[in-house]
Write an enzyme that holds these catalytic residues in place. Structure first.
Site, PDB file in Angstrom:
ATOM      1  N   CYS A 136      60.261  52.112  33.088  1.00 20.85           N
ATOM      2  CA  CYS A 136      60.392  52.860  34.335  1.00 20.85           C
ATOM      3  C   CYS A 136      61.530  52.284  35.174  1.00 20.85           C
ATOM      4  O   CYS A 136      62.300  53.025  35.784  1.00 20.85           O
ATOM      5  CB  CYS A 136      59.073  52.815  35.098  1.00 20.85           C
ATOM      6  SG  CYS A 136      59.136  53.694  36.645  1.00 20.85           S
ATOM      7  N   CYS A 160      54.663  52.485  38.554  1.00 21.37           N
ATOM      8  CA  CYS A 160      54.503  53.789  37.920  1.00 21.37           C
ATOM      9  C   CYS A 160      53.058  54.235  38.014  1.00 21.37           C
ATOM     10  O   CYS A 160      52.400  53.989  38.984  1.00 21.37           O
ATOM     11  CB  CYS A 160      54.965  53.765  36.486  1.00 21.37           C
ATOM     12  SG  CYS A 160      56.628  53.169  36.327  1.00 21.37           S
TER      13      CYS A 160
HETATM   14  N1  LIG Z   1      57.515  56.440  43.964  1.00 18.54           N
HETATM   15  C1  LIG Z   1      58.495  55.618  44.338  1.00 18.54           C
HETATM   16  N2  LIG Z   1      59.564  56.075  45.014  1.00 18.54           N
HETATM   17  C2  LIG Z   1      60.572  55.273  45.392  1.00 18.54           C
HETATM   18  N3  LIG Z   1      60.589  53.953  45.126  1.00 18.54           N
HETATM   19  C3  LIG Z   1      59.556  53.425  44.457  1.00 18.54           C
HETATM   20  C4  LIG Z   1      58.446  54.218  44.029  1.00 18.54           C
HETATM   21  N4  LIG Z   1      57.570  53.401  43.388  1.00 18.54           N
HETATM   22  C5  LIG Z   1      58.085  52.170  43.430  1.00 18.54           C
HETATM   23  N5  LIG Z   1      59.287  52.161  44.048  1.00 18.54           N
HETATM   24  C6  LIG Z   1      60.175  50.997  44.310  1.00 18.54           C
HETATM   25  O1  LIG Z   1      59.952  50.007  43.329  1.00 18.54           O
HETATM   26  C7  LIG Z   1      59.479  48.798  43.967  1.00 18.54           C
HETATM   27  C8  LIG Z   1      58.466  48.095  43.095  1.00 18.54           C
HETATM   28  O2  LIG Z   1      57.432  48.968  42.769  1.00 18.54           O
HETATM   29  P1  LIG Z   1      55.907  48.484  42.659  1.00 18.54           P
HETATM   30  O3  LIG Z   1      55.095  49.660  42.234  1.00 18.54           O
HETATM   31  O4  LIG Z   1      55.876  47.210  41.947  1.00 18.54           O
HETATM   32  O5  LIG Z   1      55.578  48.310  44.147  1.00 18.54           O
HETATM   33  P2  LIG Z   1      54.927  47.166  44.951  1.00 18.54           P
HETATM   34  O6  LIG Z   1      55.312  45.811  44.490  1.00 18.54           O
HETATM   35  O7  LIG Z   1      53.483  47.491  45.120  1.00 18.54           O
HETATM   36  O8  LIG Z   1      55.758  47.480  46.254  1.00 18.54           O
HETATM   37  P3  LIG Z   1      55.387  48.444  47.410  1.00 18.54           P
HETATM   38  O9  LIG Z   1      54.488  47.611  48.277  1.00 18.54           O
HETATM   39  O10 LIG Z   1      56.682  48.768  48.041  1.00 18.54           O
HETATM   40  O11 LIG Z   1      54.706  49.644  46.784  1.00 18.54           O
HETATM   41  C9  LIG Z   1      58.916  49.260  45.297  1.00 18.54           C
HETATM   42  O12 LIG Z   1      58.950  48.225  46.241  1.00 18.54           O
HETATM   43  C10 LIG Z   1      59.839  50.403  45.659  1.00 18.54           C
HETATM   44  O13 LIG Z   1      61.049  49.942  46.239  1.00 18.54           O
END
Ligand SMILES: Nc1ncnc2c1ncn2[C@@H]1O[C@H](COP(=O)(O)OP(=O)(O)OP(=O)(O)O)[C@@H](O)[C@H]1O
Length: 393
Positions: free
Chosen positions: A101, A201
């Site tokens: 992803c 994802c």
């Molecule tokens: N649906 C989405 N749209 C845009 N950017 C995304 C999306 N999902 C994830 N990202 C980007 O990828 C990064 C890492 O994704 P991850 O799912 O690991 O999130 P995370 O560590 O829980 O961070 P967050 O707290 O921002 O969700 C996120 O911080 C964001 O910048």
């Protein structure tokens, strides 16, 4: 002129703070939410769907007074991530959609969208850091582990290229998670207390067996138990090159020594090291998958999490599945190097040696490793820098 950055706003606290910090640093910031997975098959009712996330992302953009867009990339996601997942499971391997992803979506299709919007960079809320190094007049981007050892997400980015890294910013990678939450609270961001998403994802938001059964036919087969009469030995130094294959591929048991103890629904639904999903009782300790044979549709299990069948001394990667984030550090046939390795997210780094041979690349660990899984990525580090990765054969 202000540099323009498109931030992937996921509706979580990390990307909210990433956007907030970039704005504070004087960048022109645009928030973009990407829709990856729209289907509802297998969705767990207790976890939120993208519709909640987009709401939060939009509220953050409003609060930060930055433009906000939603892009639907679900067609690309289906082609590049979902289809790959099905074909890997079908072949008896365990893919890592999170890594894909990032390589295929966030830092490719999404990055292209960002560039279309006139961005100089994309930024995400990943816990990892970027730095640059000048070597013989050539500049290289370095992917460095996140400062928060508990949250380091560099492994998920192990397939990025120099081109992708050059255009990327990680605004929160130098911070620890509690500090990120504190910044969010102080800035009164509505996501400050939002629970972290379960993995990138959509996996974690779906029930994997239900999801896989959309495409993969159930097929009954035997579960064979292997007795634990072997011990996972410490590596004896040095390992002769002639025995590399044995250490990477051979089971430390003879499958024909096992006995049939039950039935499964299809060997391709199971992963090495997995514990759930086998309804077989009567054992003191839980049963673990120690091997699958998708051709003969057999699942091998062993009792207890220390079962020797779960351990291997090494792994093998085809040359075509090797990727160097730092092309200048690529090893050539005939060379070897001591490095630190990681074969799954959050695993502590493990010491080992990489041997590059004509037929492919061997990694021999100092200590036997539990649950080396074909299809997953091995990533290698020099100090804190992730310099390359490859798909385990
Ligand atoms: N649906 C989405 N749209 C845009 N950017 C995304 C999306 N999902 C994830 N990202 C980007 O990828 C990064 C890492 O994704 P991850 O799912 O690991 O999130 P995370 O560590 O829980 O961070 P967050 O707290 O921002 O969700 C996120 O911080 C964001 O910048």
């Amino acid at each position: 002129m202000k540099k323009k950055v498109v931030v992937g706003l996921s509706g979580g606290v990390d990307s909210s703070v990433a956007a907030y910090l970039l704005k504070k640093d004087g960048y022109e910031v645009i928030g973009v939410f990407m829709i990856n997975y729209k289907d509802t098959v297998g969705t767990l009712t207790s976890s939120c769907t993208w519709e909640d996330d987009v709401e939060f992302a939009s509220m953050i953009a409003k609060k930060l007074e930055i433009p906000f867009h939603v892009v639907d990339l679900s067609e690309h996601y289906k082609e590049r991530v979902i289809d790959y997942m099905f074909s890997e499971y079908e072949a008896g391997r365990t893919p890592n959609p999170d890594v894909l992803c990032n390589r295929e979506m966030k830092f490719d299709v999404f990055l292209d969208k960002a560039l279309e919007l006139g961005a100089d960079y994309v930024a995400t809320g990943h816990y990892c850091q970027k730095s640059t190094i000048d070597k013989d007049g050539q500049e290289y981007s370095q992917l460095i582990a996140g400062a928060d050892g508990n949250k380091d997400q560099s492994y998920f980015l192990c397939q990025l290229s120099q081109d992708q890294l050059n255009k990327t910013l990680f605004p929160i990678g130098h911070l620890e998670k509690p500090v990120v939450r504190e910044i969010a609270r102080e800035a009164k961001l509505i996501t400050a207390e939002r629970k972290d998403s379960q993995g990138i994802c959509f996996v974690g938001k779906v029930d994997l067996p239900t999801f896989l059964q959309q495409k993969l036919e159930p097929k009954k087969g035997n579960v064979i138990e292997i007795p634990n009469t072997f011990s996972a030995k410490k590596r004896d130094f040095p390992i002769e090159k002639e025995s590399f294959n044995k250490h990477c591929f051979e089971y430390p048991y003879k499958p024909w020594n096992g006995k049939v103890i039950g039935e499964h629904n299809g060997a391709h639904f199971y992963t090495i090291g997995q514990r759930k999903g086998l309804n077989i009782g009567g054992y003191k300790e839980p049963l673990f998958i120690i091997g699958t044979d998708v051709k003969r549709n057999i699942v091998y299990v062993g009792e207890g999490k220390k079962h020797a069948g779960l351990y291997r001394q090494g792994l093998f990667i085809e040359h075509t599945d090797m990727h160097w984030i730092r092309p200048d550090l690529k090893l050539f046939v005939g060379s070897e190097q001591r490095m630190d390795f990681r074969i799954r997210y959050r695993q502590p780094l493990e010491k080992g040696t990489m041997y590059v041979e004509e037929e492919g690349v061997y990694v021999l660990f100092d200590n036997p490793q539990r649950g080396i899984t074909p299809g997953q990525f091995a990533a290698w580090y020099v100090n804190d820098e992730l310099i390359g990765s490859g798909v385990i054969k």
